[in-house]
Design a protein around this motif. Structure first.
Motif, PDB file in Angstrom:
ATOM      1  N   VAL A 540     -10.034  17.810 -21.354  1.00 11.73           N
ATOM      2  CA  VAL A 540     -11.082  18.814 -21.178  1.00 11.73           C
ATOM      3  C   VAL A 540     -11.781  18.552 -19.851  1.00 11.73           C
ATOM      4  N   ASN A 541     -11.803  19.574 -18.974  1.00  7.80           N
ATOM      5  CA  ASN A 541     -12.435  19.478 -17.661  1.00  7.80           C
ATOM      6  C   ASN A 541     -13.692  20.333 -17.655  1.00  7.80           C
ATOM      7  N   TYR A 542     -14.850  19.719 -17.393  1.00  2.37           N
ATOM      8  CA  TYR A 542     -16.121  20.450 -17.351  1.00  2.37           C
ATOM      9  C   TYR A 542     -16.433  20.839 -15.918  1.00  2.37           C
ATOM     10  N   SER A 543     -16.770  22.137 -15.718  1.00  2.00           N
ATOM     11  CA  SER A 543     -17.015  22.619 -14.352  1.00  2.00           C
ATOM     12  C   SER A 543     -18.455  23.030 -14.095  1.00  2.00           C
ATOM     13  N   ALA A 544     -19.106  23.775 -15.024  1.00  3.04           N
ATOM     14  CA  ALA A 544     -20.448  24.278 -14.718  1.00  3.04           C
ATOM     15  C   ALA A 544     -21.166  24.711 -15.984  1.00  3.04           C
ATOM     16  N   LEU A 545     -22.508  24.816 -15.849  1.00  5.94           N
ATOM     17  CA  LEU A 545     -23.369  25.334 -16.915  1.00  5.94           C
ATOM     18  C   LEU A 545     -24.063  26.578 -16.390  1.00  5.94           C
ATOM     19  N   LYS A 546     -23.949  27.700 -17.122  1.00 10.65           N
ATOM     20  CA  LYS A 546     -24.514  28.965 -16.659  1.00 10.65           C
ATOM     21  C   LYS A 546     -25.448  29.539 -17.701  1.00 10.65           C
ATOM     22  N   VAL A 547     -26.541  30.192 -17.216  1.00 12.19           N
ATOM     23  CA  VAL A 547     -27.543  30.818 -18.069  1.00 12.19           C
ATOM     24  C   VAL A 547     -27.548  32.310 -17.789  1.00 12.19           C
ATOM     25  N   THR A 548     -27.347  33.129 -18.831  1.00  8.42           N
ATOM     26  CA  THR A 548     -27.340  34.580 -18.700  1.00  8.42           C
ATOM     27  C   THR A 548     -28.223  35.196 -19.773  1.00  8.42           C
ATOM     28  N   ASP A 549     -28.510  36.515 -19.624  1.00  2.10           N
ATOM     29  CA  ASP A 549     -29.380  37.218 -20.565  1.00  2.10           C
ATOM     30  C   ASP A 549     -28.875  38.644 -20.729  1.00  2.10           C
TER      31      ASP A 549
END
Length: 832
Positions: A540-549
Motif C-alpha cells: 500500500v502506497n500513501y500519496s496524499a490527504l484531501k479535504v472536500t465538501d
C-alpha cells in the motif's frame, strides 16, 4: 396533513377493533356474511395504512418540519432517496411501517387462503387484527408519527443519522421488518387451528410457505446488515453480536427449526405439539426483538433509545401472547398426539430432533447472553458487557455441530437406516472430509477451528453432490434421458428436497467464509505522503490527504495506490465524512479491494491535515466474499422451493435418449485457496515496517471495550474513535512495560470502576451465572430431548422390512431387484 394522518391512525385502530370483533363472531357462529365482513374490514385497514404512509412520505419529500418526526429524521440537504427511506429511520415511523407491512401481508394471506382454509380465516383475521390493535394503540397514545410542534416550526431538520445513509441500510431494515411481520401469519394460522380444532396437517401447508417466505426475508436482511457493518462501521468484521443484530437472529433460529421439524410431521405425523410451539416462539421472539430495540433495556448503537413506558406496554403484550397461546396448546393437547413413534436413533427423524434441539439452544443462549447485562444491572446495580469473545466461545462449536447435521441428515433414511445403507451413504462424504483434513495439515493449517471447518464443509459438499448424482442417475435409467435432463427432471419432481440442498450448499459457502477468518491479517500504521506499508501480498502506497465538501458533508480522504505481487491494482480512497448538524457522528468510509481469494480492507483511523500524516488500519479478509455469495445461493434455493409446481412442469417430461440435446455448462473459477501470508521484502527507504503486536496485546484489544460512550460498546480493536485510539496506545505501552494480561485487565477495571470495560464477564461471583447457565440449558435440553425420544422409541415389529432384497438370488434377479428399488426411491422422492 398532520391532522389527517393522526385521524387515519385513530380510524385504523377502530377498524382493526371491528375486524377483530367481527372475525371472532364469524368464527363462533359460522356465518359467512360475518366472515366476509371481517375480511372486508381488514382490507379497509390496509387502505387506511397505505394512505397514512403516503402522507408521511409526502411530508418528508416536501420538508414539512412542523411534524416532529420529519424534523428529527431529515433535513434540506438530504438526498431525495434518503428522505423517502427516513420513513422507517426512527421509532414512530418504524411502528407505522410495521403496521402497514402487516396489513399488506395479512391481506395477501387472507385473500389467498379464503377458500382453501375458510374455517380458519375468521380466526386468522381476528389474530392479525389483535396484533394490529396493539401497535396502533402504541401510535395513538404514545408514538404518534404525526405529532406536530406546538411552538414555532423549525426552519430545518436534524437529519437522518449518517450511519443510516447507506444503500444497504436502506434495504436491510425493510427486509428485517418483512421477516418479523411475516412471522405473524404462521402464528395467526396456528392459533386459528388451535381455536377451531382444525388440527389436521392441512394448516401446515399455508404455515410452511409463509414461514419460509419470512425466513427468506430474515436471512437476506441479516446478510445485508452484516454487509452494511462490514462496509460502513470500519472494524473489518461483519457480525459483532450487538443486541439489535441478535434481535433478528432469534426468530431465525426457531423458524429454521420449524422448517425442518415440519417435514417430520408431514412425513410421520410426529412433533405436532413441538411444531405449534415453534410457530408461537418464532412470533414471540419477533415481538421480543422489537421490544429490545425500542424500549432501551439493552445498550446498542442501533437502538432507538430508552422508553420505560413503551417497555411496560410491550411486556404486558408479551405476557398475553404466552398465556393465550400456550393455554390453547394445553387445551388442545389431546388432539395433538403423534400418530407414530421414533423407530430408531439412526433415522432422519432423530437427526431433525438433534437439529431442532441445537437451534433452540442457540436461540435461548443468544437471548440469555444478550439480556445478561440488563439482568446484572437489575440484581447488582452494575451493567456488565457480554461481547463477541463470550458469544464466540459458545457459538463456534454450536455452528460446527449444525454443519455436521447439515451433511448427516440427508444420508439417513426415514424411520430406520440399515448398517449396510449407512456404510454406502457415508463412504464418499467421510473420504472427502479425511482428504480435506490431510490437505489442511499438509498446508500447516491449524485443525481447530479453521481446519475442522473446512473438513466439515467438504463432508457436506460431498453429501449434496452425492444426492444430486445418485438421484439423477436413478432418473436417467428410469426415463432414458441424458444426465443433465435427468437432473433437471429430478429437481422438478422433488423441488422442495433439492432446493433445500441448494440452501445447504449456500451454508457450506458461508462456513468457508467463516473458516477464512482464521487467516485474517490486520495491522495499524502511521504514514506520511510517499511512504509504503506491506501486509501479506499487498503493498500500500500513501500519496496524499484531501479535504472536500459537497454541501451536505465535509469529506477527508486518503489517496493510496495498491500493488500485489508487483502488479498495480489501482487506487483506494478510505475516508471520514462529517455531516452537517451531525459533526459529532463522523462516518467511516471504508475502501475495499474485493477478490475471489480475499479482500484488502483499508480504514482511515486518524489524520492530521497540517502534516498530511494519516493512521491507516489495514485488514486482509480471506474468503469473505464466499460468505456473501453463500447468502445469495441460500436465497436462490429458498425462492426455488417456493415456486409453484407449474413453474417447472416442463422438466417432468420424459424425452427419448436420441432426441435429447444436452448443453455442457462449465463454471471456471479463477483463484484458489489463499496462499500463506508472508511479508514482502521491498528495497525502499519509504517502506514503513509494521511491528507485529504480541499475542497478549492482540487479546487485550479484542477483550477491552471502548469507553467513549457513543460507539455502541465496540472493542478497542474495532472502534475507530479517538478514545479507542488512545486506549490502544495505552494498552501497547502497558504491555511494553512488562504488564501481564491479568495486570492490564485489573488496571482497566480499577480505572473505570466497573467490569463494563471488559467484553466478557470475569468468571467469578455473580458473573459465573453467565458461564454456568448455558451448561445448565444444554444439559436440561439433552435430558428433555433424550427423554422424549426414548418415550417415542419402540422395537420394530417382527417381520418389518426396511428395504427390498433378494438374498441368494441369481445375478439377474438381484439386478432386477436393484432396478426396482432405484425406481421406487425415485418415486418416493416426491414425498420428501
Amino acid at each position: 396533513m398532520a391532522s389527517l394522518g393522526s385521524f387515519l391512525i385513530l380510524a385504523a385502530f377502530v377498524v382493526a377493533s371491528a375486524a377483530f370483533g367481527t372475525g371472532v363472531a364469524g368464527g363462533r357462529r359460522g356465518r359467512s356474511s360475518l366472515v366476509q365482513g371481517a375480511m372486508n374490514l381488514f382490507y379497509v385497514l390496509t387502505g387506511l395504512m397505505l394512505v397514512a404512509s403516503a402522507i408521511i412520505v409526502h411530508a418528508f419529500v416536501t420538508e414539512d418540519y412542523s411534524i416532529k418526526y420529519v424534523q428529527r429524521y431529515s433535513d434540506s440537504a438530504q438526498p431525495l432517496f434518503y428522505k423517502l427511506t427516513s420513513y422507517w429511520g426512527g421509532l414512530d415511523g418504524s411502528l407505522m411501517f410495521w403496521v402497514t407491512l402487516l396489513a399488506l401481508f395479512g391481506s395477501a394471506a387472507i385473500y389467498v387462503n379464503r377458500v382453501r382454509h375458510r374455517l380458519l380465516i375468521p380466526w386468522v383475521v381476528a389474530v392479525i387484527s389483535a396484533v394490529q390493535m396493539f401497535f396502533l394503540f402504541l401510535m395513538v397514545v404514545h408514538n404518534n408519527p404525526f405529532e406536530t410542534h406546538l411552538m414555532a416550526t423549525p426552519s430545518d431538520g436534524t437529519g437522518l443519522s449518517p450511519l443510516l445513509q447507506n444503500f444497504y441500510m436502506v434495504i436491510h431494515p425493510p427486509l428485517l421488518y418483512l421477516g418479523f411481520v411475516g412471522m405473524t401469519i404462521p402464528f395467526a394460522f396456528g392459533l386459528a387451528a388451535l381455536i377451531s380444532g382444525q388440527l389436521d396437517d392441512s394448516w401446515l401447508r399455508a404455515v410452511r410457505r409463509w414461514t419460509m417466505t419470512s425466513w427468506l426475508f430474515l436471512t437476506v436482511g441479516l446478510a445485508l446488515g452484516g454487509l452494511w457493518a462490514y462496509e460502513e462501521l470500519g472494524w473489518g468484521g461483519y457480525w459483532g453480536w450487538d443486541p439489535v443484530e441478535n434481535a433478528g437472529l432469534l426468530p431465525w433460529f426457531t423458524a429454521t427449526a420449524f422448517l425442518h421439524s415440519v417435514m417430520v410431521q408431514e412425513r410421520r405425523g410426529m412433533l405436532k405439539i413441538w411444531n405449534v410451539s415453534l410457530v408461537i416462539m418464532s412470533f414471540f421472539l419477533t415481538i421480543f426483538g422489537t421490544f429490545m430495540t425500542r424500549s432501551g433495556i439493552v445498550q446498542s448503537v442501533h437502538a432507538f433509545g430508552e422508553d420505560r413506558q413503551l417497555a411496560w406496554m410491550f411486556t404486558v403484550f408479551m405476557v398475553v401472547i404466552l398465556v393465550v397461546s400456550f393455554g390453547l396448546v394445553i387445551w388442545r393437547m389431546p388432539m395433538l398426539r403423534a400418530r407414530n413413534e421414533l423407530d430408531s436413533w439412526a433415522s432422519r427423524e432423530a437427526a431433525f430432533l438433534a437439529n431442532n434441539w441445537i437451534l433452540l439452544f442457540s436461540a435461548f443462549f443468544v437471548l440469555f447472553a444478550t439480556m445478561f447485562p440488563t439482568l446484572s444491572e437489575a440484581i447488582r446495580g452494575e451493567r456488565l458487557t457480554v461481547g463477541p469473545p463470550f458469544f464466540d466461545k459458545w457459538m463456534l462449536p454450536i455452528g460446527l455441530m449444525l454443519l455436521v447435521l447439515t451433511g448427516v441428515g440427508p444420508l439417513l433414511a426415514w424411520r430406520k437406516s440399515a448398517v449396510s445403507n449407512m456404510r454406502h451413504q457415508f463412504l464418499w462424504p467421510v473420504v472427502s472430509a479425511v482428504v480435506m483434513v490431510a490437505t489442511m495439515t499438509a498446508l500447516g493449517v491449524q485443525f481447530w477451528a479453521a481446519g475442522l471447518c473446512f473438513a466439515l464443509c467438504a463432508f457436506v459438499a460431498a453429501t449434496i453432490t452425492q444426492e444430486f448424482w445418485r438421484g439423477s442417475g436413478v432418473r436417467q435409467r428410469a426415463t432414458g434421458t441424458d444426465r443433465l435432463t435427468a437432473l433437471i427432471g429430478l429437481f422438478a419432481r422433488s423441488r422442495r428436497r433439492y432446493a433445500g440442498y441448494i440452501v445447504h450448499l449456500g451454508i457450506v459457502l458461508i462456513f468457508l467464509g467463516f473458516g477464512g477468518n482464521g487467516f485474517k491479517l490486520e495491522e495499524q500504521v502511521e504514514l506520511a505522503p510517499g511512504q509504503q506499508v506491506a501486509l501479506g501480498s499487498y503493498l500500500v502506497n500513501y500519496s496524499a490527504l484531501k479535504v472536500t465538501d459537497d454541501g451536505q458533508k465535509q469529506m477527508v480522504t486518503a489517496h493510496v495506490t495498491v500493488e500485489r505481487d508487483g502488479a498495480a491494482l489501482g487506487g483506494m480512497y478510505p475516508a471520514r465524512w462529517y455531516f452537517r448538524n451531525r459533526e459529532e457522528e463522523p462516518t467511516t468510509e471504508v475502501a475495499i479491494r474485493r477478490g475471489f481469494a480475499d479482500d484488502l480492507y483499508l480504514v482511515l483511523g486518524g489524520f492530521d491535515v497540517g502534516t498530511q500524516k494519516v493512521t491507516l488500519e489495514l485488514t486482509v479478509n480471506p474468503l469473505i466474499n464466499w460468505m456473501w455469495f453463500g447468502f445469495g445461493v441460500m436465497a436462490v434455493g429458498t425462492i426455488l422451493s417456493l415456486l409453484p409446481e407449474r413453474a417447472m412442469a416442463f422438466a417432468k417430461v420424459s424425452v427419448p435418449q436420441g432426441a435429447v440435446t444436452t448443453s455442457l455448462l462449465l463454471l471456471l473459477f479463477v483463484g484458489g485457496v489463499p496462499a500463506p501470508a508472508h511479508a514482502q521484502h521491498v528495497e525502499n527507504a519509504q517502506l514503513v515496517m509494521v511491528v507485529p503486536r504480541s499475542p497478549v496485546e492482540k487479546q487485550l484489544r479484542d477483550e477491552i471495550v471502548c469507553m467513549c460512550g457513543t460507539c455502541g460498546r465496540k472493542r478497542v480493536g474495532e472502534c475507530t474513535c479517538g478514545v479507542a485510539e488512545a486506549m490502544r496506545t495505552e494498552i501497547a505501552q502497558l504491555v511494553a512495560a512488562g504488564k501481564t494480561y491479568d495486570e492490564v485487565v485489573d488496571y482497566y477495571v480499577a480505572k473505570y470502576g466497573s467490569q463494563e470495560v471488559l467484553a466478557a464477564p470475569i468468571d467469578e461471583g455473580f458473573n459465573r451465572l453467565a458461564w454456568f447457565f448455558p451448561y445448565v440449558m444444554g444439559f436440561v435440553g439433552i435430558m428433555v430431548v433424550g427423554g422424549v425420544a426414548v418415550r417415542w422409541s419402540r422395537r420394530p415389529r417382527e417381520g418389518q422390512a426396511t428395504d427390498i432384497s433378494v438374498a441368494g438370488g441369481t445375478p439377474a434377479e438381484e439386478a432386477a431387484t436393484q432396478l426396482l428399488q432405484e425406481r421406487l426411491e425415485d418415486e418416493l422422492r416426491d414425498l420428501d
